[in-house]
Scaffold this motif. Structure first.
Motif, PDB file in Angstrom:
ATOM      1  N   UNK A  12       0.982  -1.389   0.183  1.00  0.00           N
ATOM      2  CA  UNK A  12      -0.149  -0.040  -0.061  1.00  0.00           C
ATOM      3  C   UNK A  12       0.959   1.195   0.012  1.00  0.00           C
ATOM      4  N   UNK A  13       2.059   0.969   0.102  1.00  0.00           N
ATOM      5  CA  UNK A  13       3.000   2.316   0.162  1.00  0.00           C
ATOM      6  C   UNK A  13       4.095   2.047  -1.175  1.00  0.00           C
ATOM      7  N   UNK A  14       4.932   0.852  -0.943  1.00  0.00           N
ATOM      8  CA  UNK A  14       5.947   0.479  -2.059  1.00  0.00           C
ATOM      9  C   UNK A  14       5.207  -0.107  -2.995  1.00  0.00           C
ATOM     10  N   UNK A 183       0.508   3.663   4.752  1.00  0.00           N
ATOM     11  CA  UNK A 183      -0.750   3.634   4.131  1.00  0.00           C
ATOM     12  C   UNK A 183      -1.945   3.455   5.228  1.00  0.00           C
ATOM     13  N   UNK A 184      -1.461   3.260   6.325  1.00  0.00           N
ATOM     14  CA  UNK A 184      -2.355   2.937   7.367  1.00  0.00           C
ATOM     15  C   UNK A 184      -2.192   3.579   8.675  1.00  0.00           C
ATOM     16  N   UNK A 185      -3.254   3.575   9.540  1.00  0.00           N
ATOM     17  CA  UNK A 185      -3.353   4.078  10.843  1.00  0.00           C
ATOM     18  C   UNK A 185      -2.101   3.413  11.722  1.00  0.00           C
ATOM     19  N   UNK A 186      -2.059   2.056  11.466  1.00  0.00           N
ATOM     20  CA  UNK A 186      -1.028   1.222  12.146  1.00  0.00           C
ATOM     21  C   UNK A 186       0.211   1.720  12.051  1.00  0.00           C
ATOM     22  N   UNK A 203      -1.769   7.824   0.192  1.00  0.00           N
ATOM     23  CA  UNK A 203      -2.998   7.308  -0.405  1.00  0.00           C
ATOM     24  C   UNK A 203      -2.902   6.148  -1.529  1.00  0.00           C
ATOM     25  N   UNK A 204      -1.957   5.456  -1.491  1.00  0.00           N
ATOM     26  CA  UNK A 204      -1.743   4.272  -2.262  1.00  0.00           C
ATOM     27  C   UNK A 204      -2.608   2.978  -1.956  1.00  0.00           C
ATOM     28  N   UNK A 221      -0.037  12.072  -1.789  1.00  0.00           N
ATOM     29  CA  UNK A 221      -0.921  11.259  -2.664  1.00  0.00           C
ATOM     30  C   UNK A 221      -0.272   9.717  -2.766  1.00  0.00           C
ATOM     31  N   UNK A 222       0.949   9.932  -3.164  1.00  0.00           N
ATOM     32  CA  UNK A 222       1.957   8.650  -3.111  1.00  0.00           C
ATOM     33  C   UNK A 222       3.631   9.096  -2.753  1.00  0.00           C
ATOM     34  N   UNK A 223       4.397   8.111  -2.654  1.00  0.00           N
ATOM     35  CA  UNK A 223       5.901   8.379  -2.280  1.00  0.00           C
ATOM     36  C   UNK A 223       6.611   9.143  -3.337  1.00  0.00           C
ATOM     37  N   UNK A 224       5.866   9.512  -4.605  1.00  0.00           N
ATOM     38  CA  UNK A 224       6.542  10.286  -5.532  1.00  0.00           C
ATOM     39  C   UNK A 224       6.567  11.570  -5.102  1.00  0.00           C
ATOM     40  N   UNK A 225       5.775  12.182  -3.938  1.00  0.00           N
ATOM     41  CA  UNK A 225       5.875  13.390  -3.563  1.00  0.00           C
ATOM     42  C   UNK A 225       6.768  13.801  -2.542  1.00  0.00           C
ATOM     43  N   UNK A 226       7.147  12.641  -1.942  1.00  0.00           N
ATOM     44  CA  UNK A 226       8.315  12.654  -0.763  1.00  0.00           C
ATOM     45  C   UNK A 226       9.473  13.698  -0.893  1.00  0.00           C
ATOM     46  N   UNK A 227      10.047  13.633  -1.907  1.00  0.00           N
ATOM     47  CA  UNK A 227      11.376  14.551  -2.027  1.00  0.00           C
ATOM     48  C   UNK A 227      10.890  15.893  -2.069  1.00  0.00           C
TER      49      UNK A 227
END
Length: 240
Positions: A12-14, A183-186, A203-204, A221-227
């Motif tokens: 859900x993340x990678x 991607x989760x509360x955990x 949100x993936x 939205x996704x890890x693409x926005x991390x940088x």
């Protein structure tokens, strides 16, 4: 403190959770049910599968739980031995995850860019450690992760703090210098419980923005926005 390390959730993340795991979940449920389709659907529903909408309920066992959690959930319905069922599920997942794994868009490029910034990267998953290696292996990204932990790696499972603590110890990092991305509360609770400096929801997976926003410093939205996020932060935001 400047962020020096990023600990990523996996599914859900990678990896795209639904594309990767629904084929495996269906196989596992049918095997556990002894080939009975109706019982298999009952097992999936107990784990958090919403058949009407063809999705997994956020924070359900299928999304957030470990293999131990899923084995215990299904064993109760089947009146089966939980440990034995967990072993069977783990073997099925580890054998099949490489074939079904689907990466989120931009996975390799994003990890390469983050590593080029000098960030230390790790993986923390409630999947098994072997399952993590198997499912990430096809995408050529494992060299970016000097630390990979599953629920069975000796650090405990989410939402406990152990995987973050293990990452910090192995990589010689302070918790405040670590961003936890999931991607989760955990995932967010794991980071918060360990004192991580930055909590980033993506949100993936199955969770919506409103599911993650109360628990994360930022939702992307996704890890693409991390940088871009890390480049724009003078310092990690404080929790509300």
């Amino acid at each position: 403190m400047t962020i020096a390390g990023i600990l990523f959730d996996k599914d859900g993340t990678l990896l795209d959770y639904h594309a990767t795991w629904m084929p495996l979940n269906r196989q596992a449920a049918l095997a556990a049910a002894g080939g009975d389709p109706a019982l298999a659907e009952r097992l999936l529903a107990a784990g958090g599968y919403d058949a009407a909408n063809d999705c997994i309920v956020p924070d359900s066992v299928l999304i957030s739980g470990s293999n131990d959690d899923l084995g215990a959930c299904w064993a109760e319905i089947l009146d089966a031995d939980s440990a034995e069922l967990t072993d069977r599920l783990s073997a099925l997942f580890e054998a099949g995850s490489a074939a079904t794994a689907v990466a989120v868009a931009g996975l390799a490029e994003t990890l390469t860019a983050l590593a080029a910034r000098g960030l230390v990267l790790g993986v923390a998953t409630n999947d098994s450690e072997e399952g993590a290696y198997n499912s990430l292996g096809p995408f050529g990204v494992l060299d970016h992760f000097p630390f990979v932990a599953g629920y069975d790696s000796g650090h405990g499972a989410k939402p406990g703090p152990g995987m973050v603590q293990g990452f910090c110890q192995a990589m010689d990092l302070m918790p405040e210098a670590v961003a936890v991305v999931g991607d989760s509360r955990h995932d967010m609770e794991m980071g918060r419980n360990a004192g991580a400096g930055l909590l980033v929801g993506v949100l993936t997976g199955s969770a919506a923005h409103d599911d993650l926003a109360p628990h994360a410093h930022h939702v992307l939205d996704s890890i693409v926005e991390l940088e871009a996020l890390l480049g724009g932060l003078a310092a990690p935001p404080k929790s509300s």
